[in-house]
Design an enzyme around this catalytic site. Structure first.
Site, PDB file in Angstrom:
ATOM      1  N   HIS A  97       0.852  -1.186   0.000  1.00  0.00           N
ATOM      2  CA  HIS A  97       0.000   0.000   0.000  1.00  0.00           C
ATOM      3  C   HIS A  97       0.895   1.247   0.000  1.00  0.00           C
ATOM      4  O   HIS A  97       2.017   1.209   0.514  1.00  0.00           O
ATOM      5  CB  HIS A  97      -0.848  -0.052   1.275  1.00  0.00           C
ATOM      6  CG  HIS A  97      -1.882   1.017   1.382  1.00  0.00           C
ATOM      7  ND1 HIS A  97      -1.589   2.303   1.765  1.00  0.00           N
ATOM      8  CD2 HIS A  97      -3.223   0.990   1.176  1.00  0.00           C
ATOM      9  CE1 HIS A  97      -2.701   3.016   1.792  1.00  0.00           C
ATOM     10  NE2 HIS A  97      -3.701   2.245   1.432  1.00  0.00           N
ATOM     11  N   ASP A 146       3.289  -4.023   8.264  1.00  0.00           N
ATOM     12  CA  ASP A 146       2.060  -3.254   8.085  1.00  0.00           C
ATOM     13  C   ASP A 146       0.905  -4.221   8.359  1.00  0.00           C
ATOM     14  O   ASP A 146       0.596  -5.076   7.536  1.00  0.00           O
ATOM     15  CB  ASP A 146       2.032  -2.705   6.651  1.00  0.00           C
ATOM     16  CG  ASP A 146       0.672  -2.162   6.250  1.00  0.00           C
ATOM     17  OD1 ASP A 146      -0.270  -2.195   7.079  1.00  0.00           O
ATOM     18  OD2 ASP A 146       0.539  -1.714   5.095  1.00  0.00           O
ATOM     19  N   GLN A 171      -4.249  -4.945   7.333  1.00  0.00           N
ATOM     20  CA  GLN A 171      -5.214  -5.933   6.835  1.00  0.00           C
ATOM     21  C   GLN A 171      -5.164  -7.254   7.594  1.00  0.00           C
ATOM     22  O   GLN A 171      -5.972  -8.147   7.334  1.00  0.00           O
ATOM     23  CB  GLN A 171      -4.971  -6.214   5.335  1.00  0.00           C
ATOM     24  CG  GLN A 171      -5.140  -5.008   4.421  1.00  0.00           C
ATOM     25  CD  GLN A 171      -6.578  -4.520   4.337  1.00  0.00           C
ATOM     26  OE1 GLN A 171      -7.518  -5.240   4.664  1.00  0.00           O
ATOM     27  NE2 GLN A 171      -6.763  -3.277   3.915  1.00  0.00           N
ATOM     28  N   LYS A 202     -10.328  -0.448  10.842  1.00  0.00           N
ATOM     29  CA  LYS A 202     -10.463  -1.684  10.073  1.00  0.00           C
ATOM     30  C   LYS A 202     -10.736  -2.870  10.988  1.00  0.00           C
ATOM     31  O   LYS A 202     -10.993  -3.979  10.538  1.00  0.00           O
ATOM     32  CB  LYS A 202      -9.197  -1.942   9.263  1.00  0.00           C
ATOM     33  CG  LYS A 202      -8.950  -0.904   8.164  1.00  0.00           C
ATOM     34  CD  LYS A 202      -7.822  -1.361   7.256  1.00  0.00           C
ATOM     35  CE  LYS A 202      -7.144  -0.233   6.504  1.00  0.00           C
ATOM     36  NZ  LYS A 202      -7.912   0.315   5.399  1.00  0.00           N
ATOM     37  N   CYS A 214      -4.621   1.839  -3.945  1.00  0.00           N
ATOM     38  CA  CYS A 214      -3.409   2.461  -3.366  1.00  0.00           C
ATOM     39  C   CYS A 214      -2.151   1.639  -3.593  1.00  0.00           C
ATOM     40  O   CYS A 214      -1.097   1.965  -3.065  1.00  0.00           O
ATOM     41  CB  CYS A 214      -3.556   2.749  -1.883  1.00  0.00           C
ATOM     42  SG  CYS A 214      -4.785   3.982  -1.527  1.00  0.00           S
TER      43      CYS A 214
END
Lengths: 398, 142
Positions: A112, A189, A192, A215, A353
Site C-alpha cells: 500500500h 504493516d 489488513q 479496520k 493504493c
C-alpha cells in the site's frame, strides 16, 4: 454471523468493502457516546473524578491492545492516527536517524502507498535505496525470494502482513528469523491482518507493527504503533507539545517523558481510544480463529462461484484472506462498481493504493470484494447473480 | 432524446470510441486529464493549425461516461476554431451544471443532459473538456 451486533447492517446495503473500513458493533458506538455524554474531559488532568476516569479508560485500552497482540509490555503500544501515521513515524522518527547512504530497504510492489512513500522519502533524502522482493506467480512473497533479495546492504524489510489487493498472508515469522540473523529490521504493516487473523508480535518477533482501529470494527482516526521497547526508546517524536514533555526552560533544556507518552503529543483521540477497547473485547469474544475460519469459508464460497463466470478474471485466485480481486472482461472496474451500487452493493474499484503492483499484474484497475465475518452466503449469491449477466451490466452501468 | 437512445449513443461511443490512439505524426499538444476522486486518467492530443482544430486523439483508461464523452467531444470539436470550441465547452459546462444552455450546439453531447442527477459522474462527463480547455485557452491568448 453476529449481524445483529452491527447497526449499519440494518440499512439496506450489502457491504463488501471491509478492506477499506469495517462496520462498527453497537458496543463500540455506545462506548464512544458514553464518553461524550458522561465523562467528556481531557486526559492527563486527573485532578477531578471524570478526568481520572478518562485516564483509567484510556490506559485500559492500551493494556487490552498489548494483550491482544501479545506485546511484552503495554509501553510498547503507542496510539497514533492510523497505520499511515504509524509507518511514517517508524520511517522518519526511527530509521531516518540510523539509515546510511547505500543501505537498502526491501519492500514489494504490492505494498500500500503508506508502506512505499515513507521509504521513498528516505531514499530521496538520505541516499539509501528502496528495492523490491520479487513476487511469485501468484504475486505472493516467499522466504526464498526474500533470501534472494537480501544483500549485505539490506537494513530494513517492510512488508504488509496481508496485502490489500492480493490478500496473501506473508510468512512474517520466518522472514523475521532470517532477517534478524542478518541484523535486518522487520517492519510489519498489519492494517489488513489484525482484523482477520491472530497476530502475536512476540511469536512473529517483528520489530515494529502498524495497524488501524477502524479496520478492526473500531472507531476512525485511531491507529497503533507497536515497537519493541528498546527501539521505541530511540524513536524520535515527530510532534512536540503538551503531554509529552517533562519540563522545558530553553531550547537547551527540554526533558521529555518516557515512551509511549513521549510519542503521543497533544490531546489524543480520547473518544476513539476509549471506544477501541470495546472492539478488542468484541474480537476476543468471538475469537480470531473463528473469524478467520468464517471469512475463509466465505472467500471459498465466492471464488467457487466467480470462477464459473466466463467473463470474469480473478486476479488473486490463491489467497488466505477475505480479499477477492477481479475484473469483468471489457468493462472498466469503476463502471462495474457503479452498476453494483444501483443494487446497494458496496465494492471498491481502482488500484487500491497499490500503484506499482500493475508492473507485475499488467492490470491497472480492479474490482475488490473484501469480506468480513458478518457477510453472508446470500449476499454473495446476490452479487453473483448481478455479475453473471454481462449484457445487464453493460445496459445498467450508465 | 429518450433514455434508451441516449444509452445506445453512450455505449456505441464507449465500445467504439473515435481516435483512441496516439497521434500518428508530430506537432500535437498533449494534456493529461485525471479525476482525483476516481481512477479516470486520459491523455488528450490536439493538433491546432491557424487556430483551427485539425485533429484530436486520446489514450488512457476511464469509465464508460468519460470515454464516450471524450469520443463525442472529438466528433464535435474537429474543424472548429479555437473560439468556437471554447464556446462549445462553456455550453457543455452550463448543461452539466444545470444552467441555461443552447442544446442545438451540443448535438450528441446532449446525451449527458441528465448527468447532473448523478453528482459523482458529472466530473466523468466533463473530464475530457477540462483537459482540452487548458490547451485551447493558450491558443486564444496567442
Amino acid at each position: 454471523m453476529n449481524r445483529e451486533d452491527f447497526p449499519m447492517l440494518k440499512n439496506d446495503i450489502i457491504y463488501f468493502d471491509n478492506g477499506a473500513t469495517s462496520l462498527k458493533p453497537k458496543t463500540v458506538i455506545d462506548k464512544m457516546v458514553d464518553y461524550y455524554e458522561n465523562y467528556s474531559a481531557n486526559a492527563h488532568r486527573g485532578d477531578y473524578d471524570i478526568s481520572y476516569k478518562v485516564d483509567m479508560e484510556y490506559e485500559k485500552t492500551r493494556d487490552l491492545v498489548a494483550k491482544f497482540i501479545n506485546a511484552q509490555d503495554k509501553e510498547e503500544i503507542v496510539f497514533t492516527s492510523g497505520t499511515t501515521e504509524s509507518l511514517n513515524m517508524i520511517a522518519t522518527g526511527f530509521f531516518a536517524n540510523i539509515i546510511e547512504p547505500n543501505d537498502e530497504i526491501l519492500i514489494t510492489t504490492s505494498e500500500h502507498a503508506s508502506n512505499v512513500l515513507p521509504w521513498f522519502r528516505l531514499e530521496n533524502e538520505y541516499g539509501c535505496h528502496v528495492k523490491y522482493i520479487p513476487l511469485d506467480s501468484n504475486y505472493h512473497v516467499t522466504l526464498d525470494n526474500v533470501k534472494k533479495a537480501v544483500t549485505p546492504q539490506t537494513k530494513i524489510i517492510s512488508l504488509a502482513h496481508i496485502t490489500n489487493v492480493i490478500g496473501d498472508i506473508r510468512p512474517i515469522k520466518e522472514i523475521c528469523k532470517f532477517a534478524h540473523e542478518h541484523d535486518i529490521f522487520v517492519v510489519v504493516d498489519g492494517a489488513q491482518s489484525l482484523p482477520h487473523i491472530k497476530v502475536d508480535v512476540q511469536d512473529l518477533d517483528c520489530d515494529f507493527t502498524a495497524f488501524s482501529a477502524h479496520k478492526m470494527y473500531g472507531p476512525t482516526g485511531l491507529g497503533v504503533l507497536y515497537g519493541k521497547k528498546e527501539l521505541l526508546d530511540n524513536l524520535e517524536p515527530i510532534n512536540l507539545g503538551g503531554g509529552m514533555n517533562e519540563s522545558f526552560d530553553s531550547p537547551m533544556e527540554i526533558i521529555l517523558k518516557d515512551v509511549p507518552t513521549r510519542l503521543e503529543a497533544g490531546t489524543p483521540n480520547i473518544a476513539s481510544v476509549i471506544a477501541f477497547s470495546e472492539s478488542i473485547n468484541y474480537l476476543n469474544k468471538i475469537g480470531m480463529d473463528k473469524i478467520n475460519e468464517r471469512e475463509l469459508h466465505l472467500r471459498n464460497y465466492l471464488v467457487e462461484k466467480l470462477v464459473k463466470i466466463p467473463h470474469i478474471d480473478i486476479i488473486n485466485l490463491e489467497a488466505d484472506s477475505g480479499i477477492v480481486t477481479f475484473n469483468v472482461n471489457d468493462i472498466f472496474a469503476q463502471d462495474v462498481a457503479y452498476y453494483l451500487n444501483k443494487y446497494n452493493i458496496c465494492v471498491r474499484a481502482g488500484n487500491h493504493c497499490a500503484k506499482i503492483l500493475k508492473n507485475n499484474t499488467n492490470v491497472n484497475n480492479t474490482i475488490r470484494v473484501s469480506l468480513a465475518f458478518y457477510n453472508t452466503e446470500s449476499e454473495i449469491d446476490m452479487l453473483i447473480e448481478l455479475l453473471k449477466d454481462k449484457d445487464k451490466i453493460m445496459k445498467e452501468m450508465i | 432524446m429518450d433514455d434508451e437512445v441516449k444509452r445506445e449513443i453512450i455505449l456505441e461511443h464507449y465500445q467504439n470510441p473515435l481516435h483512441r490512439h496516439k497521434p500518428e505524426k508530430d506537432g500535437y499538444e498533449k494534456v493529461n486529464t485525471a479525476n482525483q476522486s476516481c481512477i479516470d486518467n486520459l491523455d488528450i492530443y490536439v493538433d491546432i493549425q491557424d487556430k483551427i482544430i485539425k485533429d484530436i486523439t486520446f489514450t488512457g483508461e476511464a469509465c464508460a461516461i468519460s470515454i464516450s464523452s471524450t469520443s463525442i467531444m472529438i466528433q464535435n470539436l474537429i474543424g472548429k476554431t479555437v473560439k468556437e470550441a471554447l464556446e462549445y465547452i462553456d455550453n457543455f459546462d452550463k448543461m452539466i451544471n444545470e444552467k441555461e444552455y443552447n442544446a442545438d450546439l451540443l448535438k450528441d453531447a446532449n446525451v449527458y443532459d441528465n448527468i447532473y442527477k448523478q453528482n459523482s459522474r458529472k466530473s466523468c462527463a466533463f473530464l475530457p473538456y477540462r483537459g482540452i480547455r487548458e490547451i485551447l485557452a493558450k491558443y486564444l491568448e496567442e
